[in-house]
Structure formats: structure tokens, C-alpha cells
Design a protein around this motif. Structure first.
Motif, short mmCIF file in Angstrom:
data_model
loop_
_atom_site.label_atom_id
_atom_site.label_comp_id
_atom_site.label_asym_id
_atom_site.label_seq_id
_atom_site.Cartn_x
_atom_site.Cartn_y
_atom_site.Cartn_z
N ARG A 276 20.77 49.41 -12.49
CA ARG A 276 20.85 49.86 -11.10
C ARG A 276 22.30 49.76 -10.60
O ARG A 276 22.81 50.67 -9.94
N ALA A 277 22.95 48.64 -10.97
CA ALA A 277 24.34 48.44 -10.53
C ALA A 277 25.24 49.53 -11.12
O ALA A 277 26.13 50.05 -10.43
N LEU A 278 24.97 49.90 -12.38
CA LEU A 278 25.80 50.96 -13.00
C LEU A 278 25.57 52.28 -12.28
O LEU A 278 26.52 53.02 -12.01
N LYS A 279 24.31 52.56 -11.93
CA LYS A 279 24.05 53.81 -11.18
C LYS A 279 24.83 53.79 -9.87
O LYS A 279 25.44 54.78 -9.48
N GLU A 280 24.81 52.63 -9.21
CA GLU A 280 25.48 52.56 -7.91
C GLU A 280 26.99 52.77 -8.01
O GLU A 280 27.62 53.27 -7.09
N THR A 281 27.57 52.39 -9.16
CA THR A 281 29.03 52.60 -9.28
C THR A 281 29.37 54.09 -9.28
O THR A 281 30.51 54.46 -9.06
N THR A 283 27.90 56.21 -7.27
CA THR A 283 27.42 56.83 -6.05
C THR A 283 28.44 56.74 -4.91
O THR A 283 29.46 56.07 -5.02
N TYR A 284 28.12 57.45 -3.86
CA TYR A 284 29.04 57.62 -2.75
C TYR A 284 29.40 56.27 -2.12
O TYR A 284 28.54 55.42 -1.88
N GLY A 285 30.68 56.08 -1.87
CA GLY A 285 31.17 54.83 -1.29
C GLY A 285 31.71 53.89 -2.35
O GLY A 285 32.55 53.03 -2.07
N LEU A 286 31.21 54.03 -3.60
CA LEU A 286 31.64 53.13 -4.67
C LEU A 286 32.45 53.85 -5.74
O LEU A 286 32.93 53.24 -6.68
N THR A 287 32.55 55.13 -5.60
CA THR A 287 33.37 55.91 -6.54
C THR A 287 34.23 56.84 -5.68
O THR A 287 33.80 57.23 -4.59
N PRO A 288 35.44 57.17 -6.12
CA PRO A 288 36.28 58.02 -5.26
C PRO A 288 35.61 59.35 -4.94
O PRO A 288 34.95 59.93 -5.80
N THR A 289 35.73 59.80 -3.70
CA THR A 289 35.20 61.10 -3.31
C THR A 289 35.96 62.17 -4.10
O THR A 289 37.18 62.18 -4.09
N PRO A 290 35.23 63.05 -4.82
CA PRO A 290 35.94 64.03 -5.65
C PRO A 290 36.81 64.98 -4.83
O PRO A 290 36.44 65.34 -3.71
N ALA A 291 37.95 65.34 -5.40
CA ALA A 291 38.83 66.30 -4.72
C ALA A 291 38.19 67.69 -4.78
O ALA A 291 37.47 68.00 -5.72
N ASP A 292 38.48 68.51 -3.76
CA ASP A 292 37.95 69.87 -3.76
C ASP A 292 38.65 70.70 -4.83
O ASP A 292 39.87 70.64 -4.96
N LYS A 293 37.87 71.45 -5.57
CA LYS A 293 38.49 72.45 -6.44
C LYS A 293 37.51 73.60 -6.64
O LYS A 293 36.30 73.39 -6.66
N ALA A 294 38.08 74.79 -6.81
CA ALA A 294 37.22 75.96 -6.99
C ALA A 294 36.51 75.84 -8.33
O ALA A 294 37.11 75.42 -9.32
#
Ligand SMILES: NC(=O)c1ccc[n+]([C@@H]2O[C@H](COP(=O)([O-])OP(=O)(O)OC[C@H]3O[C@@H](n4cnc5c(N)ncnc54)[C@H](O)[C@@H]3O)[C@@H](O)[C@H]2O)c1
Length: 393
Positions: A276-281, A283-294
């Protein structure tokens, strides 16, 4: 009329939300104005990324007067309660697949939306992807004669990605039937266009350490005479992205030399809490928000072939491959600037322009009925006749 953006609130800032996040950020038809999640770290991240308001519970989000529509991306078993809350506060809703766990829940959600006079959509599912919609369009135009047969096959590592415990418990919506057949059935129903009449299926629980369905095969008969074969394995070994030029489900280019990474990652874990902890890493808030790209390619869902009288049509991450009587060619569909743009296009058509959704509550319920019938047919070793099927709007 002046162009305006749909003001969207998000219920559940998890993995599903993260996969839609590039779409929400880049599509000009929508703006994220609020969110609800019990995880404070996710709420803080949301406020940082979007400047919107965030709440610890969905009821407060539903009461926010600035929110027009709520995207429900909480775990499956909470979908009904969260859709009912949204509707009770007069908010339109798009609820993630699977719509719910039971047909009774789906019916209650449809009634709640109707009573409140709000729109109810079900998605994202891959049946919003442009190559599948193009195949449907070619079939409707009759360009290659009538559709006779659909073949869908997908081999992934779904069962070996890190999971919450209930994601491995069928009674709580775990396994590939609720999470993955929901995509494949939706795609095949979209392509075939009409109601499913009956089905036969078998399912497999092939790993005693993860006791939920990880594989299935189903034969569907449609009312219009089309028949379809659906195969899914979440135990891959073989990975059907190989059939898609090593483009992944999300349209990303994959490294074909990688092998067995999901299984290897899981093998290092010693407990459900660690998983569960690995899944949470991720998820949002615990991993950088991805940069926008086309996006470079469209999303896909493995191999799909629609066999018409005069051609086989194969949606691909680049467009639609057409295998006609006298030639083979790619009908290219540019990936555009926004991934999964079709989801927001349909939301805007429905909420702002008052159109009827393709992916309505009734549509989502019909897909869930097929998913549940796969389980039932496998358990009873019988043909199941469907009762709640819809036609394309
Ligand atoms: N369409 C897709 O491609 C796709 C992909 C992934 C997930 N999903 C769907 O998204 C849904 C969530 O799955 P996930 O993988 O994101 O799970 P997840 O565990 O990563 O995320 C669930 C989120 O909901 C939050 N949550 C839990 N209870 C809540 C509550 N009472 N109120 C508000 N928020 C609450 C959790 O804190 C978490 O942030 C599922 O229905 C799943 O099928 C869809």
C-alpha cells in the motif's frame, strides 16, 4: 456565445486523478476549481498546483457553489455515495469506471441524477480514445460493409502493480473484471454499437498469492448479429504493447528491453502495508506532478480488430490501420495537443451545450452488467442473457 470553461471539482486525488491530470491542465474547456480527499498532503498539493479550494470530505466539495461538475475518482466502492452527494447538491457528475460494483448501485445513481436534473457520465474509459471513435464512425458510415466480428486482446502486468488490499478482493471490486474489463467491454460495445444479447466466459485466478481474477476470456453475442471475443491477462509475461510498437496504454513510448519490472518490484515487498505504501508513493501529493507535454501517440488498450464485410479495421496508437480487399493503409489520426481530450470534449458537449452523453449512466450500467455477467458465467458455467443493455446515443 462567449466561450467559457467548465468548473470542475475532483473527488479523490489518487492514481486515477493523476492519469487525468495532464488532460485537465491542458484542455481549454475545463478548469479545476476544487477537490476533496482525506489525505492532507494531496489537498496541499492541489492548492499549490491549481489555486483552488480543497476539502477533507466530498460533501463539502459538493456544497461548493463554484463547482459545476464533479469528477468522482474515489475507490470503486465509494462511487455510489459520492455520485448521490454530488447530485443532491445539483452538481453534474462524471464517475470513474467501473461505474459501481452492483447494478442496484448503478440504478440508484441514475435515479439520483435524474431526480436532481443533472448529467451523469461514466469515464474515463478507453472507449473515449479517438482511434476507437473513428472505427465506430467508419462502421456507421458503412464504408467497409457491415461489422461482423470484434477481436480484443490485452496482456498487461495489471495484477503485479502495487495495490490496496481491496483491489485484490473481488467482493470489494478487486481484480481485472471490474478495473480492466470495464475498459475492454466499453470499447467492444462502442465498436459493435448495439446491445449485448448474451455471453459465455471463463475467468482465471492464476496466482495463489493474489486471490482475485487476473485473467478472463469472454464470447459476446450482440443483438445485431455481431459477435466478439475478449481476452485479458493481467499476469503478463507476454506484454501486448509489443503488438502496438512498444507504445504503452497511456500513449507513452516504452523501452522494449525492460522485462518483468512489476513482478520484480513486488517481490521485494514483505507485507500488504509495504505494498500500500508503495502504491501511495506513486500517487498525487507524494510524487512530483508531471510536467505538461503534448502526447506523441493515442492511448490504447491492446490489440483490437473490427472485422467488417470488406475490411479489417485495427485502431492503433497512430490512427486506424485498414486492411481492405485491395490495399492496406494507415488512416492517421494526429494525437493533438491534449491527451484524452475526448473526455472533456464530451463533458463540455453535455454540460455546456446540453447534448446527450454517449457515456451516460445507462451506458456505464450496461458495461458493468457485462462485467458482472463474465463473473457469473464463469462461476455457473452457463450462458448469461443480458437485461440492461443500451444502444449508442
Ligand atoms: N480510467 C482510468 O484509466 C483509471 C486509472 C486508474 C484508476 N481509475 C479509477 O479511479 C478510481 C480510484 O482508483 P485509484 O487507482 O486512483 O485509487 P487510489 O487509491 O490511488 O486513489 C483513491 C483516492 O481517493 C481518496 N479517497 C479515499 N476515500 C475518500 C473519500 N471518502 N473521499 C474523498 N477521497 C477519498 C484516497 O485518499 C486517494 O487519494 C477507481 O474507480 C479506478 O477504477 C481509473
Amino acid at each position: 456565445m462567449k466561450y467559457r470553461r467548465l468548473r470542475l471539482g475532483v473527488a479523490g486525488l489518487g492514481r486515477g486523478f493523476m492519469l487525468m491530470l495532464p488532460t485537465f491542465r491542458q484542455h481549454p474547456g475545463v478548469e479545476l476549481v476544487a477537490a476533496a480527499d482525506p489525505r492532507e498532503i494531496a489537498r496541499t498539493q492541489f492548492e499549490r498546483d491549481f489555486g483552488g479550494r480543497s476539502y477533507a470530505c466530498v460533501e463539502d466539495l459538493a456544497a461548493d457553489p463554484n463547482v459545476e461538475m464533479i469528477y468522482v475518482a474515489t475507490p470503486h466502492q465509494l462511487h455510489r455515495a459520492h455520485v448521490e452527494l454530488a447530485a443532491a447538491h445539483g452538481k453534474h457528475v462524471m464517475v470513474e469506471k467501473p461505474m459501481a460494483l452492483t447494478l442496484d448501485d448503478c440504478a440508484a445513481m441514475i435515479t439520483a441524477a435524474q431526480n436532481a436534473g443533472v448529467a451523469l457520465m461514466v469515464g474515463h474509459s478507453h472507449s473515449f480514445d479517438a482511434p476507437f471513435l473513428k472505427v465506430r464512425d467508419l462502421i456507421e458510415r458503412g464504408t467497409y460493409g457491415r461489422l461482423r466480428m470484434v477481436t480484443a486482446l490485452n496482456f498487461t502486468d495489471f495484477l503485479y502493480r502495487p495495490r490496496r488490499p481491496e483491489e485484490l478482493d473481488t467482493a470489494q471490486g478487486g481484480g481485472v473484471i471490474f478495473s480492466q474489463a470495464a475498459h475492454q467491454v466499453d470499447i467492444v460495445r462502442l465498436i459493435a454499437g448495439g446491445p449485448v444479447e448474451s455471453l459465455n466466459a471463463m475467468t482465471g485466478m492464476l496466482d495463489p498469492a493474489r486471490r482475485t481474477e487476473g485473467a478472463y476470456q469472454a464470447q459476446l453475442r450482440f443483438e445485431n448479429g455481431t459477435f466478439a471475443s475478449l481476452t485479458y491477462s493481467g499476469y503478463a509475461h507476454f506484454d501486448s504493447d509489443e503488438f502496438c510498437g512498444w507504445v504503452g496504454e497511456l500513449g507513452q513510448q516504452r523501452d522494449s528491453s525492460e522485462y518483468g519490472t512489476a513482478r520484480a518490484g513486488l517481490a521485494k515487498l514483505t507485507s500488504q502495508d509495504a505494498e500500500r505504501a508503495l502504491k501511495e508513493t506513486r500517487t498525487y501529493g507524494l510524487t512530483p506532478t508531471p510536467a505538461d507535454k503534448a502526447p506523441s501517440h493515442h492511448n490504447h488498450f491492446g490489440l483490437v480488430i473490427a472485422s467488417c464485410e470488406e475490411a479489417d479495421l485495427r485502431p492503433t496508437p497512430q490512427g486506424v490501420m485498414i486492411y481492405a480487399n485491395d490495399r492496406r493503409e494507415l488512416l492517421p489520426i494526429p494525437a493533438g495537443h491534449v491527451p484524452r481530450a475526448g473526455v472533456i470534449d464530451e463533458m463540455v458537449d453535455v454540460v455546456i451545450h446540453g447534448q446527450t452523453p454517449t457515456h451516460s449512466g445507462e451506458w456505464g450500467m450496461a458495461t458493468l452488467e457485462v462485467c458482472r455477467a463474465i463473473l457469473e458465467s464463469a462461476a455457473r458455467r452457463e450462458t448469461i442473457h443480458l437485461q440492461h443493455q443500451t444502444r449508442l446515443a
